[in-house]
Design a protein around this motif. Structure first.
Motif, PDB file in Angstrom:
ATOM      1  N   HIS A   1     -10.943  11.361  -0.280  1.00 13.02           N
ATOM      2  CA  HIS A   1     -10.516  10.026   0.159  1.00 13.02           C
ATOM      3  C   HIS A   1      -9.042  10.092   0.547  1.00 13.02           C
ATOM      4  O   HIS A   1      -8.220  10.585  -0.227  1.00 13.02           O
ATOM      5  CB  HIS A   1     -10.716   9.023  -0.984  1.00 13.02           C
ATOM      6  N   ARG A   2      -8.744   9.583   1.748  1.00 13.92           N
ATOM      7  CA  ARG A   2      -7.355   9.555   2.204  1.00 13.92           C
ATOM      8  C   ARG A   2      -7.030   8.176   2.763  1.00 13.92           C
ATOM      9  O   ARG A   2      -7.764   7.638   3.595  1.00 13.92           O
ATOM     10  CB  ARG A   2      -7.126  10.594   3.298  1.00 13.92           C
ATOM     11  N   LEU A   3      -5.927   7.596   2.285  1.00 13.15           N
ATOM     12  CA  LEU A   3      -5.384   6.366   2.860  1.00 13.15           C
ATOM     13  C   LEU A   3      -4.077   6.740   3.537  1.00 13.15           C
ATOM     14  O   LEU A   3      -3.173   7.288   2.897  1.00 13.15           O
ATOM     15  CB  LEU A   3      -5.141   5.308   1.788  1.00 13.15           C
ATOM     16  N   SER A   4      -3.959   6.443   4.832  1.00  6.59           N
ATOM     17  CA  SER A   4      -2.776   6.861   5.579  1.00  6.59           C
ATOM     18  C   SER A   4      -2.315   5.760   6.526  1.00  6.59           C
ATOM     19  O   SER A   4      -3.103   4.909   6.960  1.00  6.59           O
ATOM     20  CB  SER A   4      -3.066   8.136   6.376  1.00  6.59           C
ATOM     21  N   ARG A   5      -1.034   5.777   6.836  1.00  5.95           N
ATOM     22  CA  ARG A   5      -0.457   4.852   7.809  1.00  5.95           C
ATOM     23  C   ARG A   5      -0.480   5.533   9.159  1.00  5.95           C
ATOM     24  O   ARG A   5       0.079   6.621   9.331  1.00  5.95           O
ATOM     25  CB  ARG A   5       0.972   4.487   7.408  1.00  5.95           C
ATOM     26  N   GLU A   6      -1.120   4.899  10.135  1.00  5.38           N
ATOM     27  CA  GLU A   6      -1.252   5.454  11.479  1.00  5.38           C
ATOM     28  C   GLU A   6      -0.641   4.473  12.472  1.00  5.38           C
ATOM     29  O   GLU A   6      -1.327   3.648  13.062  1.00  5.38           O
ATOM     30  CB  GLU A   6      -2.737   5.700  11.812  1.00  5.38           C
TER      31      GLU A   6
ATOM     32  N   PRO B   1       0.826  -1.213   0.000  1.00  2.00           N
ATOM     33  CA  PRO B   1       0.000   0.000   0.000  1.00  2.00           C
ATOM     34  C   PRO B   1       0.856   1.258   0.000  1.00  2.00           C
ATOM     35  O   PRO B   1       2.005   1.249   0.454  1.00  2.00           O
ATOM     36  CB  PRO B   1      -0.806  -0.125   1.301  1.00  2.00           C
ATOM     37  N   ARG B   2       0.308   2.336  -0.532  1.00  2.00           N
ATOM     38  CA  ARG B   2       0.972   3.635  -0.557  1.00  2.00           C
ATOM     39  C   ARG B   2      -0.016   4.691  -0.085  1.00  2.00           C
ATOM     40  O   ARG B   2      -1.159   4.722  -0.562  1.00  2.00           O
ATOM     41  CB  ARG B   2       1.462   3.968  -1.968  1.00  2.00           C
ATOM     42  N   PRO B   3       0.380   5.542   0.844  1.00  2.00           N
ATOM     43  CA  PRO B   3      -0.532   6.602   1.290  1.00  2.00           C
ATOM     44  C   PRO B   3      -0.895   7.526   0.130  1.00  2.00           C
ATOM     45  O   PRO B   3      -0.065   7.821  -0.727  1.00  2.00           O
ATOM     46  CB  PRO B   3       0.283   7.349   2.356  1.00  2.00           C
ATOM     47  N   PHE B   4      -2.142   7.982   0.109  1.00  2.85           N
ATOM     48  CA  PHE B   4      -2.567   8.915  -0.931  1.00  2.85           C
ATOM     49  C   PHE B   4      -3.718   9.765  -0.432  1.00  2.85           C
ATOM     50  O   PHE B   4      -4.393   9.430   0.545  1.00  2.85           O
ATOM     51  CB  PHE B   4      -2.990   8.168  -2.214  1.00  2.85           C
TER      52      PHE B   4
ATOM     53  N   TRP C   1      -3.480   0.862   9.140  1.00  2.00           N
ATOM     54  CA  TRP C   1      -3.823   1.762   8.046  1.00  2.00           C
ATOM     55  C   TRP C   1      -5.230   2.303   8.258  1.00  2.00           C
ATOM     56  O   TRP C   1      -6.081   1.621   8.843  1.00  2.00           O
ATOM     57  CB  TRP C   1      -3.748   1.041   6.713  1.00  2.00           C
ATOM     58  N   GLU C   2      -5.443   3.507   7.779  1.00  2.00           N
ATOM     59  CA  GLU C   2      -6.768   4.117   7.899  1.00  2.00           C
ATOM     60  C   GLU C   2      -7.237   4.634   6.551  1.00  2.00           C
ATOM     61  O   GLU C   2      -6.493   5.321   5.835  1.00  2.00           O
ATOM     62  CB  GLU C   2      -6.756   5.264   8.903  1.00  2.00           C
ATOM     63  N   SER C   3      -8.469   4.286   6.195  1.00  4.74           N
ATOM     64  CA  SER C   3      -9.105   4.801   4.990  1.00  4.74           C
ATOM     65  C   SER C   3     -10.253   5.710   5.419  1.00  4.74           C
ATOM     66  O   SER C   3     -11.146   5.289   6.151  1.00  4.74           O
ATOM     67  CB  SER C   3      -9.642   3.649   4.129  1.00  4.74           C
ATOM     68  N   LEU C   4     -10.214   6.961   4.983  1.00  3.84           N
ATOM     69  CA  LEU C   4     -11.222   7.943   5.367  1.00  3.84           C
ATOM     70  C   LEU C   4     -11.824   8.567   4.122  1.00  3.84           C
ATOM     71  O   LEU C   4     -11.104   9.007   3.226  1.00  3.84           O
ATOM     72  CB  LEU C   4     -10.581   9.042   6.227  1.00  3.84           C
ATOM     73  N   MET C   5     -13.160   8.598   4.066  1.00  5.48           N
ATOM     74  CA  MET C   5     -13.870   9.261   2.986  1.00  5.48           C
ATOM     75  C   MET C   5     -14.865  10.240   3.582  1.00  5.48           C
ATOM     76  O   MET C   5     -15.564   9.922   4.539  1.00  5.48           O
ATOM     77  CB  MET C   5     -14.589   8.250   2.098  1.00  5.48           C
ATOM     78  N   GLU C   6     -14.918  11.429   2.987  1.00  2.00           N
ATOM     79  CA  GLU C   6     -15.828  12.465   3.449  1.00  2.00           C
ATOM     80  C   GLU C   6     -16.432  13.170   2.249  1.00  2.00           C
ATOM     81  O   GLU C   6     -15.758  13.369   1.232  1.00  2.00           O
ATOM     82  CB  GLU C   6     -15.085  13.489   4.312  1.00  2.00           C
ATOM     83  N   THR C   7     -17.685  13.564   2.374  1.00  3.41           N
ATOM     84  CA  THR C   7     -18.340  14.284   1.291  1.00  3.41           C
ATOM     85  C   THR C   7     -19.476  15.116   1.849  1.00  3.41           C
ATOM     86  O   THR C   7     -19.912  14.924   2.995  1.00  3.41           O
ATOM     87  CB  THR C   7     -18.884  13.307   0.227  1.00  3.41           C
TER      88      THR C   7
END
Length: 234
Positions: free
Chosen positions: A63-68, A42-45, A72-78
């Motif tokens: 959409h953000r994928l991050s290493r915590e 995986p790669r953060p984006f 890993w955390e995937s966050l989506m907001e709209t």
């Protein structure tokens, strides 16, 4: 408005499926695919998509994928002017295996809303839909679901079992507001609703990153998601 809020709540078309039978989760893959999938790191984006739903104003999905730390955390907001929605998932990635840890989502409409969550105890046998989307993209990048269809099981925001039958359609080039990309195309259908079809376009090198998604009912396209901005961390 209730129909549009359901899209805001989940942000991505995995929510378009409903009332599907249970199926094996994406973690239950064959031994021959395990090694290939494990090699897809995986790669953060951070990404922004434009979401168009028939009959409603366009919205943007972040959409953000991050290493915590260890997970890993995937966050989506709209959101639009009168409504908003978000969805967050945390998962572990160890030796090529994915284990969902936590899921939370919520929405707000004219000051009134609701929230949902799933703990690791709820996610022992099937992942949440954010984790399932990430796991599916890794399988497609690794070449899975091409020779035969895969059954993808997951839990919706209320913890109900859902399923999709997916098949990889190969590579193609697509032009989006964010640029022109090579894409891995996947078709997904509900077993008991064959007239409903999802077409995912995954990035071939960044697991979890959608380039575009179309949701069709019969011959009509009901929604379209397209990448408009992208930043990938090296």
């Amino acid at each position: 408005m209730a129909r549009f809020i359901s899209w805001l709540l989940v942000c991505l078309p995995l929510m378009a499926v409903a009332d599907a039978p249970a199926a094996p989760g994406p973690l239950q893959r064959s031994a021959e695919n395990r090694g290939a999938t494990a090699s897809v790191a995986p790669r953060p984006f951070t990404a922004r998509y434009r979401l168009e739903v028939k009959g409603w104003p366009a919205a943007y999905v972040d959409h953000r994928l991050s290493r915590e730390g260890d997970y890993w955390e995937s966050l989506m907001e709209t959101g639009i002017r009168v409504a908003s929605g978000s969805e967050r998932s945390r998962f572990l990635l160890e030796n090529g295996d994915i284990q969902a840890l936590y899921y939370a989502s919520g929405y707000m409409l004219l000051g009134v809303g609701d929230s949902y969550s799933l703990s690791s105890d709820n996610l022992t046998h099937l992942p949440d839909r954010q984790t399932a989307l990430f796991a599916l993209s890794r399988r497609i990048i690794a070449g899975d679901c091409a020779a035969s269809a895969c059954d993808i099981g997951y839990l919706d925001h209320k913890g109900r079992e859902e399923a999709l039958r997916v098949r990889a359609q190969g590579r193609s080039r697509i032009t989006l507001p964010a640029g022109t990309f090579e894409a891995l195309t996947v078709e997904a259908r509900e077993a008991d609703k064959p007239d409903r079809r999802l077409v995912f376009h995954f990035h071939p090198e960044v697991p979890g990153l959608l380039l575009a998604v179309d949701y069709q009912r019969g011959d009509e396209r009901r929604s379209h998601l397209a990448l408009s901005e992208l930043s990938v961390q090296e």
